[in-house]
Write a protein that holds these residues in place. Structure first.
Motif, PDB file in Angstrom:
ATOM      1  N   LEU B  86       0.834  -1.206   0.000  1.00 34.31           N
ATOM      2  CA  LEU B  86       0.000   0.000   0.000  1.00 34.31           C
ATOM      3  C   LEU B  86       0.867   1.255   0.000  1.00 34.31           C
ATOM      4  CD1 LEU B  86      -3.020   0.666   0.166  1.00 34.31           C
ATOM      5  CD2 LEU B  86      -2.824   0.692   2.641  1.00 34.31           C
ATOM      6  N   ARG B  87       1.924   1.195   0.745  1.00 37.74           N
ATOM      7  CA  ARG B  87       2.786   2.376   0.945  1.00 37.74           C
ATOM      8  C   ARG B  87       3.759   2.569  -0.219  1.00 37.74           C
ATOM      9  NH1 ARG B  87       4.984   6.425   2.390  1.00 37.74           N
ATOM     10  NH2 ARG B  87       5.755   7.012   4.447  1.00 37.74           N
ATOM     11  N   ASN B  88       4.385   1.484  -0.636  1.00 33.45           N
ATOM     12  CA  ASN B  88       5.469   1.598  -1.616  1.00 33.45           C
ATOM     13  C   ASN B  88       5.190   0.937  -2.955  1.00 33.45           C
ATOM     14  OD1 ASN B  88       6.989   2.795   0.472  1.00 33.45           O
ATOM     15  ND2 ASN B  88       7.543   0.785   1.228  1.00 33.45           N
ATOM     16  N   GLN B  91       8.195  -1.561  -7.225  1.00 37.44           N
ATOM     17  CA  GLN B  91       8.941  -0.693  -8.130  1.00 37.44           C
ATOM     18  C   GLN B  91       9.873  -1.516  -9.013  1.00 37.44           C
ATOM     19  OE1 GLN B  91      10.741   2.497  -5.873  1.00 37.44           O
ATOM     20  NE2 GLN B  91       8.895   2.791  -4.655  1.00 37.44           N
ATOM     21  N   LEU B  92       9.757  -1.328 -10.311  1.00 37.00           N
ATOM     22  CA  LEU B  92      10.611  -2.040 -11.272  1.00 37.00           C
ATOM     23  C   LEU B  92      11.445  -1.001 -12.020  1.00 37.00           C
ATOM     24  CD1 LEU B  92       7.772  -4.356 -12.635  1.00 37.00           C
ATOM     25  CD2 LEU B  92       9.489  -4.974 -10.939  1.00 37.00           C
ATOM     26  N   PRO B  93      12.602  -0.634 -11.461  1.00 41.52           N
ATOM     27  CA  PRO B  93      13.399   0.460 -12.050  1.00 41.52           C
ATOM     28  C   PRO B  93      13.841   0.174 -13.481  1.00 41.52           C
ATOM     29  CG  PRO B  93      14.213  -0.150  -9.875  1.00 41.52           C
ATOM     30  CD  PRO B  93      13.215  -1.175 -10.266  1.00 41.52           C
ATOM     31  N   ASN B  96      11.122   0.979 -15.609  1.00 37.61           N
ATOM     32  CA  ASN B  96      10.538   2.284 -15.240  1.00 37.61           C
ATOM     33  C   ASN B  96       9.051   2.136 -14.926  1.00 37.61           C
ATOM     34  OD1 ASN B  96      10.464   5.002 -14.705  1.00 37.61           O
ATOM     35  ND2 ASN B  96       9.993   5.562 -16.826  1.00 37.61           N
ATOM     36  N   LEU B  97       8.737   1.074 -14.197  1.00 37.00           N
ATOM     37  CA  LEU B  97       7.334   0.801 -13.869  1.00 37.00           C
ATOM     38  C   LEU B  97       7.097   0.843 -12.371  1.00 37.00           C
ATOM     39  CD1 LEU B  97       5.956  -2.108 -16.084  1.00 37.00           C
ATOM     40  CD2 LEU B  97       5.256   0.287 -16.047  1.00 37.00           C
ATOM     41  N   TYR B  98       5.955   1.380 -12.044  1.00 37.22           N
ATOM     42  CA  TYR B  98       5.523   1.370 -10.641  1.00 37.22           C
ATOM     43  C   TYR B  98       4.149   0.710 -10.594  1.00 37.22           C
ATOM     44  CZ  TYR B  98       3.711   3.034  -6.186  1.00 37.22           C
ATOM     45  OH  TYR B  98       3.154   3.099  -4.931  1.00 37.22           O
ATOM     46  N   ILE B  99       4.077  -0.438  -9.897  1.00 35.41           N
ATOM     47  CA  ILE B  99       2.781  -1.108  -9.744  1.00 35.41           C
ATOM     48  C   ILE B  99       2.234  -0.719  -8.383  1.00 35.41           C
ATOM     49  CG2 ILE B  99       1.561  -3.319  -9.722  1.00 35.41           C
ATOM     50  CD1 ILE B  99       3.937  -4.455 -11.341  1.00 35.41           C
ATOM     51  N   GLY B 100       1.216   0.097  -8.393  1.00 36.69           N
ATOM     52  CA  GLY B 100       0.612   0.554  -7.136  1.00 36.69           C
ATOM     53  C   GLY B 100      -0.536  -0.358  -6.734  1.00 36.69           C
ATOM     54  N   PHE B 101      -0.813  -0.385  -5.452  1.00 36.50           N
ATOM     55  CA  PHE B 101      -1.898  -1.223  -4.929  1.00 36.50           C
ATOM     56  C   PHE B 101      -2.946  -0.339  -4.260  1.00 36.50           C
ATOM     57  CE2 PHE B 101      -0.595  -5.692  -5.223  1.00 36.50           C
ATOM     58  CZ  PHE B 101       0.677  -5.528  -5.750  1.00 36.50           C
ATOM     59  N   THR B 102      -4.192  -0.593  -4.605  1.00 38.64           N
ATOM     60  CA  THR B 102      -5.275   0.071  -3.883  1.00 38.64           C
ATOM     61  C   THR B 102      -5.438  -0.635  -2.535  1.00 38.64           C
ATOM     62  OG1 THR B 102      -6.930  -1.431  -4.749  1.00 38.64           O
ATOM     63  CG2 THR B 102      -6.464   0.538  -6.057  1.00 38.64           C
ATOM     64  N   GLY B 105      -6.527  -4.130  -3.196  1.00 42.79           N
ATOM     65  CA  GLY B 105      -5.446  -4.961  -3.724  1.00 42.79           C
ATOM     66  C   GLY B 105      -4.446  -5.343  -2.651  1.00 42.79           C
TER      67      GLY B 105
END
Lengths: 223, 326
Positions: B86-88, B91-93, B96-102, B105
């Motif tokens: 939820l917080r972080n 991260q796939l540097p 350059n992808l950030y998979i965020g979670f609601t 999720g």
């Protein structure tokens, strides 16, 4: 036909045709996944400076506090260490009331102090500075921890924080800044015999006061 | 004619937990005027909710004559996974992808983690014929270590209001955690009393070999039971994390003991096959009220542990005595 087998076959017959069942399951999975995840460019997230909207960011807070509040205000706010030591010896309670800060209740309190002296020794753990009064103090270079840097100035108000963890994280970040920005320069320049002025944070216990061999967390040093 | 309690013995045995709870409440309310207040009541109920979630799963495990010592660590890891995602996010540097979670999720990820660890417990116990005590003790250490690795030993905080609502919010005048635990208990009561799975659980605890000879897939049922226990421990983890707005790496330490205590005090036999979910709820309430009472009476935390230990011992002795008389 065996009637028992026939009944079992009937009982096992699904309510919906299999393809429709799979389609419903797939749709449900897709719906949950769509509402569970989102994908962004990592660079955008980093640029925004927040990975979770609304969450407290201790590193940003600490950096801002360090550059905008503590460093500009410290020279004017800090108490001269020599004067403080005399005050502590003459009227301890008055000295604590006038010069110390702390967020919590208890006997541990913090002083923002300044002073100058001569470097008399260096070690892996600290730089020893002898004050003009002849008293030695230690500027910590290895074990930089605790809340002294955060609390000594009294510039941070506890009501700014939703929880104690955020507050503690600010201490950790400030200590990290000191380790990265203050200590390397101090270690490189402090040689026995050199004159040094410093501003730092000092932790003292009001109930069990010891003023010998004080260790100061350095905030700013200059030759 | 001498007065004897013998004719009332069955009723006393049946309602022993409720009687104990009543005596406990009466005693604490006489000693502290803060006990019988609305605020304290909801405070106790909120605290109990976590143990009710964990103990419901533990009851199913104990009914199969098993034990799950890993629930506290599973709780911590699930809470930490939820908070971390939820917080972080992920991260796939390189990409350059950030998979965020609601919130949904992250919570699903936490519960999936708990379920997976529970499944692993069940699989290890059935596949390698390990004693549940040993397998889950190993998981206790594994999950705690993974929690430390995931959190790097630091709390994960600042999880947002929509997540903390789960642990601190109110719905229709009742705390959300209480609603959640009521739903979990209702489903568990239905499962144990009205479904084939429930009957199999009791059958395995009564006699595993007899259940196997009757055609019950013992291994499968055990794996299901441990998976449910893991999932419910994860739900407990979500509640704790949400309530504190923080995932602590050492969260849930010794929760397994409170959970086992609730199960035993609630009348579930540690040798399996006998007990009920509602009994466990009573046990959890007794433990919760006891904890609350000892705090209100300013009893030292060290003495609190001693008192709780004796209460558990007493419950087991009474259980043994009842078993013999039956």
């Amino acid at each position: 036909m065996n009637p028992t087998t026939d009944r079992r076959k009937m009982a096992r017959k699904p309510l919906l045709p299999r393809p429709l069942l799979y389609a419903i399951e797939l749709a449900l999975f897709g719906f949950i996944a769509y509402n569970s995840l989102y994908i962004r460019k990592l660079s955008d997230i980093k640029a925004a400076g927040t990975a979770a909207a609304g969450a407290f960011q201790a590193p940003q807070y600490a950096r801002s506090f360090w550059t905008s509040k503590l460093l500009p205000a410290a020279p004017g706010m800090a108490t001269d260490l020599g004067t403080l030591l005399i005050s502590l010896k003459t009227d301890k309670d008055k000295a604590f009331a006038a010069h110390s800060h702390a967020m919590g209740i208890g006997n541990i309190r913090y002083f923002l102090i300044k002073g100058e002296g001569t470097v008399t020794a260096t070690s892996d753990n600290d730089v020893t500075v002898t004050l003009p009064t002849g008293e030695p103090i230690h500027l910590a270079t290895e074990f930089v921890f605790g809340n002294a840097a955060r609390d000594a100035s009294g510039l941070i108000n506890i009501t700014e924080f939703d929880n104690t963890t955020d507050l503690n994280n600010v201490s950790a970040e400030l200590n990290d800044i000191i380790r990265k920005q203050v200590i390397p320069g101090l270690k490189a320049s402090a040689k026995p015999g050199t004159k040094l002025s410093f501003i730092g944070a000092l932790e003292l216990n009001q109930a069990h006061l010891h003023t010998n061999d004080l260790t100061v967390i350095p905030i700013r040093t200059a030759l | 004619m001498p007065l004897t309690l013998q004719p009332y013995r069955p009723a006393l045995v049946k309602f022993q937990s409720l009687i104990a709870l009543f005596v406990l409440c009466l005693g604490i309310s006489l000693l502290s005027d803060k006990f019988l207040t609305g605020a304290n009541f909801w405070n106790v109920m909120r605290q109990i909710s976590v143990n009710v979630c964990i103990s419901t799963g533990m009851t199913l495990v104990v009914l199969t004559a098993g034990i799950d010592l890993s629930v506290g660590s599973v709780l911590a890891l699930s809470g930490a996974i939820t908070a971390g995602l939820l917080r972080n996010g992920i991260q796939l540097p390189d990409a350059n992808l950030y998979i965020g979670f609601t919130v949904l999720g992250a919570m699903l990820a936490g519960i999936t983690t708990g379920s997976a660890l529970g499944w692993f417990n069940g699989w290890a116990i059935t596949r390698f014929r390990l004693p549940p005590f040993v397998a889950t003790l190993a998981m206790l250490t594994i999950a705690r270590g993974l929690t430390m690795l995931w959190t790097e030993g630091f709390p994960i905080t600042g999880l947002g209001e929509s997540f903390t609502y789960l642990g601190t919010g109110w719905f229709l005048g009742i705390p959300v955690p209480v609603w959640l635990s009521v739903i979990i208990v209702a489903v568990a009561v239905l499962v144990t009393n009205k479904t084939r799975l429930g009957r199999y659980i009791y059958a395995i605890g009564g006699s595993e070999s007899a259940a196997r000879l009757s055609g019950v897939n013992v291994e499968r049922i055990k794996i299901i039971v441990y998976t449910i226990a893991g999932a419910l421990a994860a739900v407990g983890g979500l509640l704790v994390t949400s309530r504190l707005d923080s995932a602590q790496p050492n969260a849930g330490t010794s929760y397994e003991l409170d959970s086992i205590a609730a199960v035993v005090i609630g009348g579930t036999s540690l040798s399996g096959g006998r007990g009920s979910i509602l009994g466990t709820v009573q046990g959890a309430v007794i433990i919760g009220v006891l904890n609350n009472g000892l705090v209100l009476l300013n009893v030292s935390p060290f003495w609190q542990q001693v008192v709780k230990g004796f209460v558990i011992l007493l419950a087991v002795i009474i259980d043994k005595s009842n078993s013999k008389s039956e």
